[in-house]
Design an enzyme around this catalytic site. Structure first.
Site, PDB file in Angstrom:
ATOM      1  N   ARG A  21       0.825  -1.216   0.000  1.00 55.45           N
ATOM      2  CA  ARG A  21       0.000   0.000   0.000  1.00 55.45           C
ATOM      3  C   ARG A  21       0.859   1.266   0.000  1.00 55.45           C
ATOM      4  O   ARG A  21       0.539   2.253   0.649  1.00 55.45           O
ATOM      5  CB  ARG A  21      -0.967  -0.010   1.200  1.00 55.45           C
ATOM      6  CG  ARG A  21      -2.089  -1.027   1.076  1.00 55.45           C
ATOM      7  CD  ARG A  21      -2.988  -1.036   2.290  1.00 55.45           C
ATOM      8  NE  ARG A  21      -2.256  -1.433   3.480  1.00 55.45           N
ATOM      9  CZ  ARG A  21      -2.591  -1.116   4.720  1.00 55.45           C
ATOM     10  NH1 ARG A  21      -3.658  -0.387   4.950  1.00 55.45           N
ATOM     11  NH2 ARG A  21      -1.867  -1.529   5.736  1.00 55.45           N
ATOM     12  N   LYS A  24      -1.075   4.418  -0.940  1.00 55.34           N
ATOM     13  CA  LYS A  24      -1.913   4.941   0.137  1.00 55.34           C
ATOM     14  C   LYS A  24      -1.065   5.797   1.072  1.00 55.34           C
ATOM     15  O   LYS A  24      -1.410   6.936   1.410  1.00 55.34           O
ATOM     16  CB  LYS A  24      -2.537   3.768   0.906  1.00 55.34           C
ATOM     17  CG  LYS A  24      -3.250   4.164   2.188  1.00 55.34           C
ATOM     18  CD  LYS A  24      -3.528   2.932   3.048  1.00 55.34           C
ATOM     19  CE  LYS A  24      -4.183   3.312   4.370  1.00 55.34           C
ATOM     20  NZ  LYS A  24      -5.566   3.788   4.183  1.00 55.34           N
ATOM     21  N   ILE A 424     -26.800   3.986  14.714  1.00 59.26           N
ATOM     22  CA  ILE A 424     -26.723   2.860  13.781  1.00 59.26           C
ATOM     23  C   ILE A 424     -25.789   1.764  14.279  1.00 59.26           C
ATOM     24  O   ILE A 424     -25.784   0.650  13.755  1.00 59.26           O
ATOM     25  CB  ILE A 424     -26.309   3.369  12.379  1.00 59.26           C
ATOM     26  CG1 ILE A 424     -27.274   4.468  11.921  1.00 59.26           C
ATOM     27  CG2 ILE A 424     -26.280   2.262  11.349  1.00 59.26           C
ATOM     28  CD1 ILE A 424     -28.737   4.068  11.910  1.00 59.26           C
ATOM     29  N   SER A 426     -21.985   1.850  15.400  1.00 59.39           N
ATOM     30  CA  SER A 426     -20.621   2.147  15.820  1.00 59.39           C
ATOM     31  C   SER A 426     -20.524   3.547  16.421  1.00 59.39           C
ATOM     32  O   SER A 426     -21.258   4.456  16.037  1.00 59.39           O
ATOM     33  CB  SER A 426     -19.658   2.014  14.642  1.00 59.39           C
ATOM     34  OG  SER A 426     -20.023   2.880  13.604  1.00 59.39           O
ATOM     35  N   HIS A 634     -30.417  -1.982   8.618  1.00 60.45           N
ATOM     36  CA  HIS A 634     -29.866  -0.683   8.209  1.00 60.45           C
ATOM     37  C   HIS A 634     -29.351  -0.799   6.787  1.00 60.45           C
ATOM     38  O   HIS A 634     -28.625  -1.724   6.443  1.00 60.45           O
ATOM     39  CB  HIS A 634     -28.745  -0.283   9.168  1.00 60.45           C
ATOM     40  CG  HIS A 634     -27.927   0.852   8.649  1.00 60.45           C
ATOM     41  ND1 HIS A 634     -28.437   2.119   8.518  1.00 60.45           N
ATOM     42  CD2 HIS A 634     -26.662   0.907   8.190  1.00 60.45           C
ATOM     43  CE1 HIS A 634     -27.495   2.907   8.001  1.00 60.45           C
ATOM     44  NE2 HIS A 634     -26.415   2.194   7.792  1.00 60.45           N
ATOM     45  N   HIS A 687     -21.530  11.349   6.723  1.00 54.67           N
ATOM     46  CA  HIS A 687     -20.381  11.354   5.819  1.00 54.67           C
ATOM     47  C   HIS A 687     -19.762  12.736   5.727  1.00 54.67           C
ATOM     48  O   HIS A 687     -18.732  12.926   5.114  1.00 54.67           O
ATOM     49  CB  HIS A 687     -20.790  10.834   4.443  1.00 54.67           C
ATOM     50  CG  HIS A 687     -21.259   9.412   4.514  1.00 54.67           C
ATOM     51  ND1 HIS A 687     -22.588   9.074   4.543  1.00 54.67           N
ATOM     52  CD2 HIS A 687     -20.570   8.263   4.642  1.00 54.67           C
ATOM     53  CE1 HIS A 687     -22.693   7.760   4.651  1.00 54.67           C
ATOM     54  NE2 HIS A 687     -21.487   7.239   4.724  1.00 54.67           N
ATOM     55  N   CYS A 719     -25.861   6.678   9.307  1.00 48.25           N
ATOM     56  CA  CYS A 719     -24.933   5.534   9.258  1.00 48.25           C
ATOM     57  C   CYS A 719     -24.188   5.483  10.594  1.00 48.25           C
ATOM     58  O   CYS A 719     -24.426   6.316  11.483  1.00 48.25           O
ATOM     59  CB  CYS A 719     -23.970   5.659   8.074  1.00 48.25           C
ATOM     60  SG  CYS A 719     -23.148   4.084   7.659  1.00 48.25           S
TER      61      CYS A 719
HETATM   62  N1  GLN Z   1     -23.559  -1.037  12.314  1.00 48.05           N
HETATM   63  C1  GLN Z   1     -22.591  -0.527  11.395  1.00 48.05           C
HETATM   64  C2  GLN Z   1     -21.948   0.727  11.983  1.00 48.05           C
HETATM   65  O1  GLN Z   1     -22.601   1.469  12.621  1.00 48.05           O
HETATM   66  C3  GLN Z   1     -23.195  -0.200  10.060  1.00 48.05           C
HETATM   67  C4  GLN Z   1     -22.158   0.299   9.085  1.00 48.05           C
HETATM   68  C5  GLN Z   1     -22.643   0.452   7.675  1.00 48.05           C
HETATM   69  O2  GLN Z   1     -23.795   0.645   7.418  1.00 48.05           O
HETATM   70  N2  GLN Z   1     -21.762   0.406   6.726  1.00 48.05           N
HETATM   71  O3  GLN Z   1     -20.793   0.999  11.782  1.00 48.05           O
HETATM   72 ZN    ZN Z   2     -24.664   2.699   6.909  1.00 45.65          ZN
END
Ligand code: GLN
Ligand code: ZN
Length: 746
Positions: A21, A24, A424, A426, A634, A687, A719
């Site tokens: 990598r 990167k 969601i 994490s 999700h 994001h 997310c």
């Molecule tokens: N449960 C995961 C998180 O919260 C979902 C991640 C995802 O949707 N890519 O990180």
């Molecule tokens: Zn997500």
């Protein structure tokens, strides 16, 4: 014309990030200001030279160039045709920094949109084309990479995304209407390449393996008829991959292009199409016979049979991998810890080049390679108990009870307010967490010490959520390196690589696990974390699992049985995990399927069958729980299109999805598809580093309440929060909880 000039063996592209990598590390160092542009360029030149030498030394006789990229090859093509949106031009940055600004955004300007490249986990930057985009030929990169390879004594074939695919992937006000203008620009690029001495150019047109209208197909024909009619040009090789070309194949064959690349792995029906087209005088067929999108060794005898059939049809047949080798890890030789019986079945990019060379020579000489059939799969890879369970399944095993009864049982147990708040899964993956994982790998931290640190983090995340006043809590997933790898490491039938990095986007690389055998769960995988978190609070804590489709999408999957069968095996393991979570007192389980759309076949005719098994696998994983256990799912995108009906089919009690960019439109679409269960449209676009204000969230929720009754509406980010930092997470969640309370009161 001398068609053999194309060569006998080629690849459409090759891994470009370096065996360790290096790319990167270099681009990230450049972004953070630790190295300058000249030093970045040095690293890049070294990586390019290494790839060319590797391919030459492997005796590949048609070697591509311009397959290197600092970030993305679609962005490179945008730059080559001058499609740099005004909003980036006016930043007044250097060429390189303008390029990175388009890729990553700057304070003042968001980046180009990032989206997945066909049915792969590679993401490209979506060109922005407007009616007043002025295309200008900027062939500097392909020309200078060609010259650079020449200086190493290696003659190459520059690669660009073709004009039709480029516009079909672009967004804006009818980009495809600009094809005529763009073809003019390609003509100038081809002329510049010819002047530089280039003999062959490769133009990639993979967009035509998806369903295309008659107009789009005739536009493809016209584009290549025009480019083919140029006198001042290299020979043209149009490469297609990821499926069969359908009606675009005869259209392309009627143009003067000298070579056409077809994928016989993902698009076996290309063969009968080609036969139906009749003899092909003057054409070279570049036959994708080696799977470029998976890690298994090629069945050489079958490949030769296909190749031999082709030689009867076309003037010249060359052998290639089915698509760019960008999608597989670089070199199997770097893996020293794989079991020998697995290793002998694998081929990474470097090994696939050997297969291509061998097949090319076999077709040229009319000799088969010494047939070395793969030994039968070891008995230990078969799990009779898993197979017996799958064989005994009935439709009832994929069916939960009536939703009304479930909703009532869940409400009685969970006592949630309308507009319940949650996240969601994490929470931020802090530097400390990553350091602890690195120390565990390096052996400087033992398993107990590691678990202790993770538990401390879970306790912190629970305290924080209680303090913020969220209704359904999560443990924060600190122990997960990656949402697929984490499960892959704990399931039989999966193998992990040490160096099997594959570019996902820009400098982000992933190391997909390999599913080689029957999947079986050795022991509970998440129960200890979830029950520990639940022991710290009276509020419900969600158990967090990754769904079967996403596990397949982000792994290299065995090809000796249908994907559906492997998905069901994974689903059974998850079903057992759900049962264990439930038995341990967990009342809410979330099974994430962010990749549900990713595996969707490119052609509509194959989509229903896919969605049927994908939905079936999810339901097999989740339908074993009692009515009173709430199942969440999700999904991570906002344009649902063809999968919207499947979302209803998943039959989850609550579905959280991305909506902050599309402004709640998705709620109307879901309702129109018949969805009547709980829904959490993301009200914070995680994001972006922006913290949404309380007023913004309130506004979004008011729009949502107009479409969905409050008792079915959930309030959550769009997310997981693993890429964010704690200060913004706390601020944003505080606003989110306050906004929910405000709208609830109103
Ligand atoms: N449960 C995961 C998180 O919260 C979902 C991640 C995802 O949707 N890519 O990180
Ligand atoms: Zn997500």
């Amino acid at each position: 014309m001398d068609h053999t000039a194309f060569g006998q063996s080629t690849v459409l592209g090759y891994p470009r990030i370096g065996a360790n990598r290096e790319l990167k590390k270099a681009v990230e160092a450049y972004w953070s200001g630790t190295i300058d542009a000249a030093s970045l360029e040095d690293t890049a030149a070294g990586l390019r030279a290494e790839v060319w030498r590797t391919l030459r030394d492997a005796r590949l006789d048609a070697i591509p160039s311009n397959t290197f990229s600092y970030y993305d090859h679609v962005l490179d093509t945008a730059v080559a045709v001058g499609a740099i949106p005004e909003r980036f031009r006016r930043l007044g940055l250097s060429e390189l920094d303008t390029y990175f600004a388009m890729a990553r955004g700057v304070d003042a300007e968001p980046a180009l949109e990032l989206t997945k490249w066909f049915a792969t986990n590679y993401h490209y930057l979506v060109p922005e084309i407007s009616p007043d985009t002025v295309f200008t030929a900027n062939p500097v990169k392909p020309v200078s990479e060609y010259a650079e390879a020449q200086s190493h004594g290696i003659t190459t074939r520059p690669v660009l995304v073709g004009p039709a695919t480029f516009l079909l992937l672009a967004k804006g006000d009818d980009p495809f209407a600009r094809l005529g203008d763009l073809v003019d620009t390609y003509a100038r690029i081809l002329s510049a390449l010819a002047s530089a001495g280039v003999a062959w150019v490769q133009l990639d047109e993979p967009a035509y393996v998806a369903d295309r209208t008659i107009d789009e197909i005739s536009a493809l024909h016209d584009a290549y008829a025009r480019l083919g009619a140029l006198t001042d040009r290299p020979k043209i090789f149009v490469a297609t991959y990821f499926g069969d070309l359908g009606d675009a194949l005869p259209a392309l064959l009627r143009t003067p292009v000298e070579a056409i690349g077809l994928d016989f792995v993902a698009g076996p029906s290309n063969l009968s199409r080609l036969a139906a087209a009749g003899p092909l005088p003057g054409k070279t067929i570049v036959a994708g016979l080696v799977d470029g999108h998976n890690v298994w060794r090629t069945d050489l005898r079958a490949a030769i049979t296909t190749g031999t059939t082709l030689t009867a049809l076309a003037d010249h047949v060359a052998v290639a991998a089915s698509c760019s080798l960008l999608h597989v890890p670089a070199d199997l030789d770097a893996e020293t810890r794989l079991a020998p019986e697995l290793r002998e079945r694998l081929a990474f990019a470097r090994q696939k080049v050997d297969e291509v060379v061998l097949l090319g020579a076999a077709l040229r000489d009319g000799t088969g390679p010494a047939p070395v059939p793969l030994p039968p799969a070891p008995e230990t890879w078969r799990r009779t108990e898993v197979r017996a369970r799958l064989a005994a399944l009935s439709p009832a095993d994929r069916q939960r009870g009536d939703y009304r009864a479930r909703a009532a049982a869940q409400q009685e147990r969970l006592q949630l307010p309308p507009l319940a708040t949650t996240t969601i899964g994490s929470f931020p993956q802090t530097a400390e967490l990553r350091a602890a994982r690195a120390a565990l790998r390096a052996g400087t931290l033992d398993a107990d010490g590691y678990a202790q640190r993770m538990r401390a983090e879970v306790a912190h995340v629970i305290r924080l959520q209680e303090e913020l006043g969220l209704d359904v809590l999560v443990h924060g997933e600190p122990e997960r390196n990656d949402m697929v790898q984490y499960f892959g490491e704990q399931l039989d039938g999966f193998a992990a690589t040490d160096h099997g990095w594959v570019q996902s986007y820009g400098s982000r690389c992933v190391r997909p696990p390999i599913i080689f055998g029957d999947v079986a769960r050795r022991a509970p995988m998440t129960v200890a974390w979830s029950t520990y978190a639940q022991s710290l609070t009276a509020k419900p804590v969600k158990g967090m699992l990754t769904g079967p489709v996403t596990i397949l999408a982000w792994s290299f999957v065995r090809t000796d049985q249908p994907l559906a069968a492997t998905a069901d095996q994974v689903a059974l393991a998850l079903r057992d995990e759900c049962a264990d979570l439930e038995a341990a007192g967990i009342t809410v389980v979330q099974v994430d399927e962010p990749a549900l759309r990713e595996l969707l076949p490119l052609r509509a005719s194959a989509q229903k069958a896919y969605l049927d098994w994908a939905v079936g696998a999810f339901r097999l994983a989740t339908s074993g729980v009692a009515d009173g256990t709430q199942v969440h799912t999700h999904l991570c995108y906002s344009e649902f299109g063809e999968v919207i009906g499947a979302i209803d089919g998943l039959d989850a009690d609550v579905t959280s999805l991305e909506a902050s960019r599309s402004g709640m439109e998705v709620l109307g679409d879901l309702a129109a598809a018949g969805y009547r269960r709980g829904v959490g449209p993301g009200v914070w676009d995680i994001h972006s580093p922006r913290v949404p204000s309380r007023g913004e969230v309130t506004g979004a929720l008011r729009r949502a309440v107009a479409a969905v009754p409050g008792r079915r509406l959930w309030v959550n980010p769009d997310c997981g929060l693993k890429t964010r930092g704690y200060p913004e997470v706390e601020a944003a969640l505080r606003n989110l909880v306050a906004a929910a309370a405000e709208v609830r009161a109103g």
